[in-house]
Write an enzyme that holds these catalytic residues in place. Structure first.
Site, PDB file in Angstrom:
ATOM      1  N   SER A  61      -9.860   2.006   2.643  1.00  0.00           N
ATOM      2  CA  SER A  61      -9.037   2.779   1.728  1.00  0.00           C
ATOM      3  C   SER A  61      -8.026   1.947   0.959  1.00  0.00           C
ATOM      4  CB  SER A  61      -8.283   3.854   2.521  1.00  0.00           C
ATOM      5  OG  SER A  61      -7.349   3.254   3.429  1.00  0.00           O
ATOM      6  N   LYS A  92       0.846  -1.202   0.000  1.00  0.00           N
ATOM      7  CA  LYS A  92       0.000   0.000   0.000  1.00  0.00           C
ATOM      8  C   LYS A  92       0.880   1.251   0.000  1.00  0.00           C
ATOM      9  CE  LYS A  92      -3.990   2.032   2.435  1.00  0.00           C
ATOM     10  NZ  LYS A  92      -4.915   1.893   3.577  1.00  0.00           N
ATOM     11  N   SER A  98     -10.024  -0.344   6.914  1.00  0.00           N
ATOM     12  CA  SER A  98      -9.488  -0.249   5.557  1.00  0.00           C
ATOM     13  C   SER A  98      -8.681  -1.449   5.090  1.00  0.00           C
ATOM     14  CB  SER A  98      -8.635   1.015   5.430  1.00  0.00           C
ATOM     15  OG  SER A  98      -9.449   2.157   5.536  1.00  0.00           O
TER      16      SER A  98
END
Length: 497
Positions: free
Chosen positions: A155, A80, A179
Site C-alpha cells: 500500500s 506515508k 506494504s
C-alpha cells in the site's frame, strides 16, 4: 540540482554537517523536483513546503551555533500519510478523513523531528493501507517511475515512488502484509519491515493492529539502517512496543558480509504464479550469496502455503474492529447531517460515501468472520495457522541465520489490470505475508531486472525477531556485490521522468 537530489542520505547528511551544503539548499532542491515531476507520479498527497523549509532553517541555525548534528540532520523525507502530523493533514488515502488536521504527532513523527529530519510531506497510499498497488487511494493511483503506466506496489506506493523519482532520499512506510517490501521490490529501492513492536505504532492509523509495522524506506541499505536507528525504540504509549535495545543495524550495514552465514531457501516459494524472470534473478542472488561464502540450506515450510488465506481472515477481522471508530460523529467526513436523519443514518451515509470498495470489502469480510457461529470456523482457524507459520519459522531459524526468497512473485503490473480480480491482487503478497504473521524482521533489496519486461525484481531477506541487524548485514553484502557486477546502483537504469 540533478546531482544534489541523487546523493544518498548519508552523503547528504555529511555535506550538511560539514557546511558544504545547507539544509535549505537540499530541501529546496527536492521541493523543486516534486514540483517538476509529481504531477505525473502522484507520489505526494500533501507537500508541506513551509514546514519543511522551517525545519531546514532550524538545522542550518543549529550548525551555525556549533551544535552537534545527528546522522540524518537536514535530510529530506517523505512520510506515508498514515502517521499523524500535528497541523498537517492526515487522510490515510481515504475520503472519510479528507481535510483532517491531527492535533498531535505520532511517536515516529516526533522522533523524526527530534532527529532534525526534514519532512517534505505526506505520501499517497492504498486507503487505510488496504491494497497491493496504491490503486485504492481515494486520490488516484501512483505511477511507477520505471513505467508510469504500471503500479509502484502497495500500500505504500507513494513512499517507494518518491524515492525512485528522486523526490526524496528517505521515506517511511508501513507493512501489514508486505506494504513496505513489495513496493521496494517494484521500484528498485530498499524497504524494511522491522520486528513487530520495534517501531512505535502510536499515532499510526490502525488497519490490523497485530500486523501493522512502520519501517524505513531508502535507496541504499545504509540509508535504511540510519533511518531505522532513528525511528526504532521502546515507547510507553504503545502497549505492543518491544522493551529491548535496538540492534546495531548501522554497524551491520557498514560491515556487510555473509561469509559463514547459513542462508535458507524455502522450496514453497517457487512454482505456479512466479514469473520466470523473477525466479531467474532470485536464483542468481542465491548463487551470489554462495560465492560470497554463505552456506545455502533448502527448507520446507508447508504452512506458508496457507499464509495468504489466514492473513485475509485475520487482517479484515481486525480492520472491521479498528474502522468502527469512523462513525462521522467525532471527526472526518459527515454526510446527511441536516436534521432529517438519525445518528445511525448519518454514520451509514458517511461510511457509504467515505469508504472505498476495497475497505468495504474487507470490513464486510472481517465482520462476517467474527460473527457468532463463524468465529471459530474462520478467525479461530486462521489464528491456528498463524501459530503453525510461527513454528515453521522457529524450526527454520534453528538451521539457518536468515531466509531469502523473491519479494513478490511478479514485477509491477499495469494499472487497472487486476482491479476486478481481488484474489489475484492479494497473491501479490504471497512471499511477504508469513513474516508479518510471525512478527519477524524482513527486508527487500533490488536484485536485477526481469528479462521479459525490464522491470525491477526484489530479493527478500527474513531474520528472527529482534535480529534486524542480520537483514542489514546480508542486505549490504548483496547490494555491494550486485553494484560491483552492474557498475552502478540498479536505480540508475530507470528511465528519466
Amino acid at each position: 540540482m540533478a546531482d544534489l537530489i541523487k546523493l544518498t542520505a548519508a552523503e547528504t547528511a555529511a555535506k550538511i554537517a560539514s557546511g558544504e551544503l545547507t539544509a535549505v539548499e537540499v530541501t529546496e532542491a527536492h521541493l523543486a523536483r516534486i514540483e517538476s515531476v509529481d504531477e505525473k507520479v502522484n507520489a505526494f498527497l500533501h507537500v508541506d513546503r513551509e514546514g519543511a523549509l522551517a525545519q531546514a532553517r532550524a538545522v542550518d541555525e543549529k550548525r551555525e551555533r556549533g551544535e552537534e548534528l545527528g546522522p540524518l540532520a537536514g535530510v529530506p523525507l517523505a512520510l506515508k500519510d498514515i502517521f499523524t502530523t500535528e497541523g498537517v493533514p492526515t487522510t490515510v488515502g481515504s475520503k472519510i478523513l479528507e481535510g483532517w488536521i491531527p492535533p498531535y504527532d505520532a511517536t515516529l513523527t516526533k522522533k523524526l523531528k527530534e532527529a532534525d529530519v526534514v519532512i517534505l510531506g505526506k505520501t499517497n497510499m492504498d486507503e487505510f493501507a488496504m491494497g497491493s498497488s496504491t490503486e485504492n487511494s481515494a486520490y488516484g493511483p501512483t505511477g511507477n517511475p520505471w513505467d508510469l503506466t504500471r503500479i509502484p506496489g502497495g500500500s505504500g506506493g507513494g513512499s517507494a515512488a518518491a524515492l525512485a523519482a528522486y523526490e526524496a532520499p528517505l521515506a517511511i512506510g508501513t507493512d501489514t502484509g508486505g506494504s513496505i517490501r513489495q513496493p521496494a521490490a517494484m521500484t528498485a529501492t530498499v524497504g524494511v519491515k522491522p520486528t513487530y513492536g520495534a517501531v512505535s505504532r502510536y499515532g499510526m492509523v490502525a488497519f490490523s493492529s497485530s500486523l501493522d509495522q512502520g519501517g524505513p524506506c531508502a535507496r541504499t541499505v545504509l540509508d535504511a539502517a540510519l533511518l531505522h536507528a532513528v525511528i526504532a525504540g521502546h515507547d510507553e504509549l504503545d502497549s505492543t512496543s518491544v522493551d529491548q535495545p535496538v540492534p546495531d543495524v548501522v554497524g551491520a550495514a557498514r560491515e556487510g558480509q555473509v561469509r559463514g552465514l547459513r542462508v535458507g531457501v524455502v522450496k514453497e516459494f517457487r512454482g505456479e504464479g512466479f514469473q520466470d524472470g523473477v525466479m531467474q534473478r532470485f536464483d542468481e542472488s542465491v548463487e551470489l550469496l554462495r560465492e560470497q561464502g554463505a552456506e545455502i540450506v533448502e527448507l520446507s515450510c508447508p504452512s506458508f502455503e496457507k499464509a495468504v488465506s489466514a492473513y485475509y481472515l485475520i487482517a479484515p477481522s481486525e480492520c472491521s474492529s479498528n474502522l468502527a471508530r469512523f462513525d462521522a460523529l467525532r471527526y472526518g467526513l459527515r454526510v446527511g447531517d441536516d436534521g432529517t436523519h438519525s445518528a445511525e443514518e448519518v454514520t451509514a451515509l458517511s461510511r457509504e460515501e467515505g469508504f472505498g470498495p476495497e475497505v468495504k470489502r474487507r470490513v464486510m469480510l472481517g465482520t462476517y468472520a467474527l460473527s457468532s457461529g463463524y468465529y471459530d470456523a474462520y478467525y479461530g482457524s486462521a489464528q491456528k495457522v498463524r501459530t503453525l507459520i510461527a513454528r515453521d519459522f522457529e524450526k527454520s531459524f534453528e538451521q539457518v541465520d536468515v531466509i531469502v526468497s523473491p519479494t513478490a512473485p511478479t514485477t509491477a503490473f499495469p494499472i487497472g489490470e487486476r482491479a476486478d480480480d481481488p484474489v489475484a491482487m492479494y497473491l501479490s503478497d504471497l512471499c511477504t505475508i508469513p513474516a508479518n504473521l510471525a512478527g519477524n524482521a524482513a527486508m527487500s533489496i533490488p536484485c536485477g531486472l526481469a528479462p521479459e519486461d525490464g522491470l525491477p525484481v526484489g530479493l527478500q531477506i527474513v531474520a528472527p525477531a529482534m535480529a534486524d541487524d542480520r537483514l542489514y548485514r546480508v542486505g549490504a553484502a548483496v547490494e555491494a556485490a550486485f553494484e560491483a557486477r552492474w557498475g552502478h546502483p540498479l536505480l540508475e537504469e530507470a528511465p528519466s521522468l
